[in-house]
Design an enzyme around this catalytic site. Sequence first.
Site, short mmCIF file in Angstrom:
data_model
loop_
_atom_site.label_atom_id
_atom_site.label_comp_id
_atom_site.label_asym_id
_atom_site.label_seq_id
_atom_site.Cartn_x
_atom_site.Cartn_y
_atom_site.Cartn_z
N VAL A 12 0.84 -1.21 0.00
CA VAL A 12 0.00 0.00 0.00
C VAL A 12 0.87 1.25 0.00
CG1 VAL A 12 -1.79 1.25 1.25
CG2 VAL A 12 -1.86 -1.25 1.17
N ASP A 35 13.02 2.88 12.29
CA ASP A 35 12.43 1.64 12.80
C ASP A 35 11.27 2.00 13.73
OD1 ASP A 35 11.78 -0.75 13.97
OD2 ASP A 35 13.82 -1.30 14.51
N LEU A 36 10.08 1.62 13.36
CA LEU A 36 8.91 1.99 14.16
C LEU A 36 8.93 1.36 15.55
CD1 LEU A 36 5.93 1.95 11.65
CD2 LEU A 36 7.37 3.84 12.32
N THR A 100 -6.80 -4.37 10.07
CA THR A 100 -6.98 -5.64 9.35
C THR A 100 -8.27 -6.38 9.69
OG1 THR A 100 -6.01 -7.87 9.10
CG2 THR A 100 -5.63 -6.77 11.18
N TYR A 124 -0.84 -11.54 15.46
CA TYR A 124 -0.90 -10.41 14.51
C TYR A 124 -2.22 -9.65 14.70
CZ TYR A 124 -1.78 -8.10 10.00
OH TYR A 124 -2.12 -7.19 9.02
N LYS A 128 -2.73 -5.81 16.01
CA LYS A 128 -3.38 -4.78 15.18
C LYS A 128 -4.60 -4.20 15.90
CE LYS A 128 -2.60 -3.74 11.40
NZ LYS A 128 -1.72 -2.65 10.86
N1 LIG Z 1 -1.36 -7.71 3.37
C1 LIG Z 1 -2.62 -7.99 3.72
O1 LIG Z 1 -3.21 -8.96 3.22
C2 LIG Z 1 -3.36 -7.09 4.67
C3 LIG Z 1 -4.67 -7.45 5.03
C4 LIG Z 1 -5.38 -6.62 5.92
C5 LIG Z 1 -4.78 -5.48 6.41
N2 LIG Z 1 -3.49 -5.16 6.07
C6 LIG Z 1 -2.91 -3.96 6.64
O2 LIG Z 1 -2.74 -3.01 5.60
C7 LIG Z 1 -1.57 -2.21 5.84
C8 LIG Z 1 -0.65 -2.27 4.64
O3 LIG Z 1 -0.32 -3.65 4.41
P1 LIG Z 1 0.70 -4.09 3.26
O4 LIG Z 1 0.23 -5.39 2.73
O5 LIG Z 1 0.96 -2.94 2.33
O6 LIG Z 1 2.00 -4.36 4.15
P2 LIG Z 1 3.47 -4.72 3.65
O7 LIG Z 1 3.50 -4.88 2.17
O8 LIG Z 1 3.94 -5.85 4.52
O9 LIG Z 1 4.27 -3.39 4.01
C9 LIG Z 1 4.53 -3.03 5.32
C10 LIG Z 1 5.77 -2.16 5.31
O10 LIG Z 1 6.07 -1.83 6.68
C11 LIG Z 1 7.45 -2.01 6.86
N3 LIG Z 1 7.83 -2.28 8.23
C12 LIG Z 1 7.73 -3.46 8.92
N4 LIG Z 1 8.26 -3.33 10.13
C13 LIG Z 1 8.71 -2.06 10.24
C14 LIG Z 1 9.39 -1.34 11.24
N5 LIG Z 1 9.75 -1.92 12.41
N6 LIG Z 1 9.70 -0.03 11.04
C15 LIG Z 1 9.37 0.55 9.86
N7 LIG Z 1 8.75 -0.07 8.86
C16 LIG Z 1 8.43 -1.38 9.04
C17 LIG Z 1 7.79 -3.20 5.98
O11 LIG Z 1 9.18 -3.29 5.78
P3 LIG Z 1 9.83 -4.77 5.55
O12 LIG Z 1 9.19 -5.31 4.32
O13 LIG Z 1 11.29 -4.45 5.42
O14 LIG Z 1 9.48 -5.56 6.78
C18 LIG Z 1 6.99 -2.88 4.73
O15 LIG Z 1 7.71 -2.04 3.85
C19 LIG Z 1 -0.98 -2.75 7.15
O16 LIG Z 1 -1.46 -1.99 8.21
C20 LIG Z 1 -1.53 -4.15 7.25
O17 LIG Z 1 -1.59 -4.59 8.60
C21 LIG Z 1 -2.77 -5.93 5.20
#
Ligand SMILES: NC(=O)c1ccc[n+]([C@@H]2O[C@H](COP(=O)([O-])OP(=O)(O)OC[C@H]3O[C@@H](n4cnc5c(N)ncnc54)[C@H](OP(=O)(O)O)[C@@H]3O)[C@@H](O)[C@H]2O)c1
Length: 295
Positions: A12, A35-36, A100, A124, A128
Amino acid sequence: MKILLFGRDGQVGWELQRTLAPLGMVEALDLPDLDLANAQALEKKILVSRPNVIVNAAAYTAVDRAEEDRALAFAVNAKAPGVMAEAARRVGAGLIHFSTDFVFDGSADRPYTEADPPRPLNQYGLSKLAGEEEVLRAWEACLVLRTSWVYSLRGDSFVCKVLAWSRKNLTLRIVADQTGSPSWARMLAEVVTILLGRCGSDPAGYLREVGGLYHLAGAGKVSRFAWAQAILDLDPHPERRVARMLEPASSDEFPTPAVRPVFSALDCARFTTTFGLQLPAWEQSLALAMQERQE
Ligand SMILES: NC(=O)c1ccc[n+]([C@@H]2O[C@H](COP(=O)([O-])OP(=O)(O)OC[C@H]3O[C@@H](n4cnc5c(N)ncnc54)[C@H](OP(=O)(O)O)[C@@H]3O)[C@@H](O)[C@H]2O)c1
């Protein structure tokens, strides 16, 4: 408008960095810039940057790993969003934060609304849910957008996996007993951008009026099995496929450390009514997304 975006390199976040650009100055961060899990550094960043809006698309999304790595999942998914909301309040910024469908236990027989009680089945989901509560408690000018089954055509989403599996295996066995609402990362980014485009010069003022919890996902629902079938039907390179059969499987056949809800489709009526927007059907978004598949 000054926008601070977290999660720049995620599904996203990558889209948001592009769609948000016309609204103003976007400062986009990800690991290793910040780093969050480092709450002090996060707070300092926001207090020094003094954005008008923070968009948090970062999260610890490794659902299975979170069962073992609970402390880090909670630091990133629960504590950090709370720190963001509190710092946003101090600088008068609005906050848009993603959550989520995994906050639900899957026992519903119709799509979940915001009024349904959450009951996460895994760490997880628990982390969340705690993040949602932290954000909503800290500051009124926040939108918490619960989404589900996010995919993009970059990286390692279910869509990319199905295509990759279809290039290597004669038969694909896909679980048929999990149902959800697939959400294209581009659609989520565009919707958030439309909302922020309405804020004018006072994003926090606008977000305070409409603040709270909303479901935001592709319209409709589908099983993983039927979703996989739709992905293969739209495969831009069927000639590269070796898969001949798609077989329904049960979740029990693929045990994972984290239990997943069998049903987590989201009812987005609150969102569409409040903001007067239509959310495209998941099939429509998938068809558009697949048009840009290069491989
Ligand atoms: N993916 C799904 O199916 C899904 C479903 C429902 C809701 N969501 C929610 O939607 C939102 C976006 O999801 P997404 O799929 O775009 O997630 P994503 O592709 O996993 O991206 C998350 C980003 O956050 C970064 N991150 C992780 N740990 C971190 C830290 N300690 N400090 C700073 N950055 C950090 C990750 O870096 P790294 O890659 O280096 O770890 C990655 O670039 C999130 O809130 C997720 O919970 C996702």
